[in-house]
Design a protein around this motif. Structure first.
Motif, short mmCIF file in Angstrom:
data_model
loop_
_atom_site.label_atom_id
_atom_site.label_comp_id
_atom_site.label_asym_id
_atom_site.label_seq_id
_atom_site.Cartn_x
_atom_site.Cartn_y
_atom_site.Cartn_z
N LEU A 124 13.65 -7.70 -2.35
CA LEU A 124 12.76 -6.66 -2.86
C LEU A 124 11.30 -7.08 -2.73
O LEU A 124 10.44 -6.27 -2.36
CB LEU A 124 13.08 -6.36 -4.32
N VAL A 125 11.01 -8.34 -3.02
CA VAL A 125 9.64 -8.85 -2.91
C VAL A 125 9.14 -8.72 -1.47
O VAL A 125 8.03 -8.25 -1.23
CB VAL A 125 9.56 -10.32 -3.38
N ILE A 126 9.96 -9.13 -0.54
CA ILE A 126 9.58 -9.05 0.87
C ILE A 126 9.38 -7.59 1.30
O ILE A 126 8.39 -7.24 1.96
CB ILE A 126 10.63 -9.73 1.76
N ARG A 127 10.31 -6.74 0.88
CA ARG A 127 10.21 -5.33 1.26
C ARG A 127 8.96 -4.70 0.67
O ARG A 127 8.25 -3.96 1.36
CB ARG A 127 11.46 -4.59 0.77
N PHE A 128 8.68 -4.99 -0.61
CA PHE A 128 7.49 -4.42 -1.23
C PHE A 128 6.23 -4.95 -0.57
O PHE A 128 5.29 -4.19 -0.30
CB PHE A 128 7.46 -4.72 -2.73
N GLY A 129 6.18 -6.26 -0.32
CA GLY A 129 5.01 -6.85 0.32
C GLY A 129 4.73 -6.22 1.68
O GLY A 129 3.58 -5.87 1.99
N LYS A 130 5.76 -6.06 2.49
CA LYS A 130 5.59 -5.43 3.80
C LYS A 130 5.10 -3.99 3.66
O LYS A 130 4.20 -3.55 4.39
CB LYS A 130 6.90 -5.47 4.58
N PHE A 131 5.71 -3.27 2.71
CA PHE A 131 5.30 -1.89 2.51
C PHE A 131 3.84 -1.81 2.08
O PHE A 131 3.05 -1.06 2.65
CB PHE A 131 6.18 -1.22 1.44
N TRP A 132 3.50 -2.60 1.05
CA TRP A 132 2.16 -2.46 0.49
C TRP A 132 1.09 -2.86 1.49
O TRP A 132 0.11 -2.13 1.68
CB TRP A 132 2.02 -3.26 -0.81
N TRP A 133 1.25 -3.99 2.14
CA TRP A 133 0.17 -4.46 3.03
C TRP A 133 0.08 -3.65 4.31
O TRP A 133 -0.99 -3.58 4.92
CB TRP A 133 0.34 -5.94 3.32
N SER A 134 1.15 -3.00 4.71
CA SER A 134 1.06 -2.16 5.91
C SER A 134 0.38 -0.82 5.62
O SER A 134 -0.14 -0.18 6.53
CB SER A 134 2.45 -1.91 6.50
N ASN A 135 0.38 -0.42 4.34
CA ASN A 135 -0.22 0.88 3.99
C ASN A 135 -1.53 0.78 3.22
O ASN A 135 -2.38 1.65 3.33
CB ASN A 135 0.77 1.69 3.15
N PHE A 136 -1.70 -0.31 2.44
CA PHE A 136 -2.88 -0.45 1.57
C PHE A 136 -3.41 -1.88 1.66
O PHE A 136 -3.60 -2.55 0.65
CB PHE A 136 -2.52 -0.10 0.13
N GLU A 137 -3.68 -2.31 2.87
CA GLU A 137 -3.95 -3.72 3.17
C GLU A 137 -5.03 -4.34 2.31
O GLU A 137 -4.93 -5.49 1.89
CB GLU A 137 -4.31 -3.86 4.65
N ASN A 138 -6.09 -3.62 2.06
CA ASN A 138 -7.25 -4.22 1.39
C ASN A 138 -7.34 -3.91 -0.09
O ASN A 138 -8.42 -4.00 -0.67
CB ASN A 138 -8.53 -3.75 2.09
N CYS A 139 -6.24 -3.55 -0.70
CA CYS A 139 -6.33 -3.10 -2.09
C CYS A 139 -5.13 -3.56 -2.91
O CYS A 139 -3.99 -3.54 -2.44
CB CYS A 139 -6.43 -1.58 -2.13
N SER A 140 -5.39 -3.97 -4.14
CA SER A 140 -4.33 -4.32 -5.07
C SER A 140 -3.60 -3.05 -5.53
O SER A 140 -4.17 -1.96 -5.51
CB SER A 140 -4.92 -5.05 -6.28
N PRO A 141 -2.35 -3.18 -6.00
CA PRO A 141 -1.54 -2.01 -6.34
C PRO A 141 -1.84 -1.46 -7.73
O PRO A 141 -1.00 -1.47 -8.63
CB PRO A 141 -0.10 -2.54 -6.25
N ALA A 142 -3.04 -0.96 -7.93
CA ALA A 142 -3.46 -0.39 -9.21
C ALA A 142 -4.36 0.81 -8.94
O ALA A 142 -5.17 0.80 -8.01
CB ALA A 142 -4.20 -1.43 -10.04
N GLY A 143 -4.22 1.84 -9.77
CA GLY A 143 -4.97 3.07 -9.55
C GLY A 143 -6.46 2.88 -9.51
O GLY A 143 -7.16 3.43 -8.65
#
Length: 201
Positions: A15-34
Motif C-alpha cells: 500500500l505504501v508503494i502504491r500510494f507513493g507512486k500514485f501521489w508523486w506521479s500526480n502531485f509531485e511537488n506537494c504534500s498530501p494536505a488541502g
C-alpha cells in the motif's frame, strides 16, 4: 519537494508503494494536505462554501443537511459516484488516533510522513494515513457531518484516475482539478456556492 519519507512497516509495504507512486506521479511537488495543495496548485484550485452567506458551522439539522448535500454534489462532480479514489487523513506524528477515528473506521494505513514548516512555533511532522476506496456519498455521510461540525479535519479524497482532489473542511470544500479550464467550468456551474476568497478562482 517537501521532506516526505515512506513508512517501513512490512505489512503496509504494498500500500505504501502504491500510494507513493500514485501521489508523486500526480502531485509531485506537494504534500498530501488541502492547505498545501491550494497553495502550490493555485491555478487548479477553487473553493466553495457549504452554507449560505459563507456561514462557517451549522446550527441545526437543516443547516447540517444543506452542508452535507453541497459536499456530496461537489464530490460527485470531482470524484464520480462509485469511482476509485484514495481516502487520506493527516495526523500529527507521535500521537495515537482518537477512539473511533477515521483512521480506524476506514482501516487507513500510515503511508507517508511529511514536514509542515508552517505550524506555529516549530515545524511539525505529519503522518498521512491512506487507503483505496470507492466514493459513495451514503458511505461517507457521517464523516462529512463530522467535518462540517469540526469534529474531524485534515481529510481529503484524491481520484486515482486523475489529478482531482476533494478536500472538505468545516465551512466549505477546497477542490483541485486537472486544469484551469475545468476549474472555470465547475465554478460557473456552482457559482452560487463560490467563496469570495480572492485566490479561490
Amino acid at each position: 519537494r517537501p521532506q516526505e519519507k515512506p513508512f517501513n512497516n512490512p505489512d503496509n509495504e504494498d500500500l505504501v508503494i502504491r500510494f507513493g507512486k500514485f501521489w508523486w506521479s500526480n502531485f509531485e511537488n506537494c504534500s498530501p494536505a488541502g492547505h498545501k495543495l491550494r497553495t502550490v496548485l493555485n491555478d487548479r484550485w477553487v473553493r466553495f462554501h457549504s452554507l449560505p452567506e459563507s456561514k462557517r458551522h451549522p446550527d441545526n439539522a437543516a443547516e447540517l443537511g444543506e452542508g452535507i448535500g453541497r459536499m456530496n454534489v461537489l464530490a460527485d462532480e470531482v470524484l464520480g459516484q462509485g469511482a476509485v479514489c484514495w481516502l487520506i487523513a493527516n495526523r500529527y506524528a507521535g500521537t495515537s488516533p482518537l477512539a473511533c477515528d477515521t483512521v480506524d473506521e476506514f482501516d487507513l494505513r500510515a503511508c507517508l510522513g511529511w514536514i509542515d514548516p508552517d505550524v506555529p512555533l516549530h515545524p511539525a511532522e505529519i503522518v498521512a494515513y491512506a487507503s483505496v476506496c470507492r466514493w459513495e456519498s451514503a458511505r461517507f455521510e457521517d464523516l462529512l457531518a463530522k467535518i462540517a461540525r469540526h469534529d474531524d479535519a485534515n481529510i481529503l479524497w484524491a481520484s486515482e484516475t486523475g489529478q482531482a482532489v476533494f478536500a472538505p473542511y468545516d465551512g466549505g470544500v477546497d477542490i483541485i482539478l486537472p486544469d484551469a479550464d475545468q476549474v472555470t467550468a465547475l465554478a460557473y456551474k456552482y457559482a452560487g456556492w463560490l467563496s469570495p476568497y480572492p485566490g479561490g478562482l
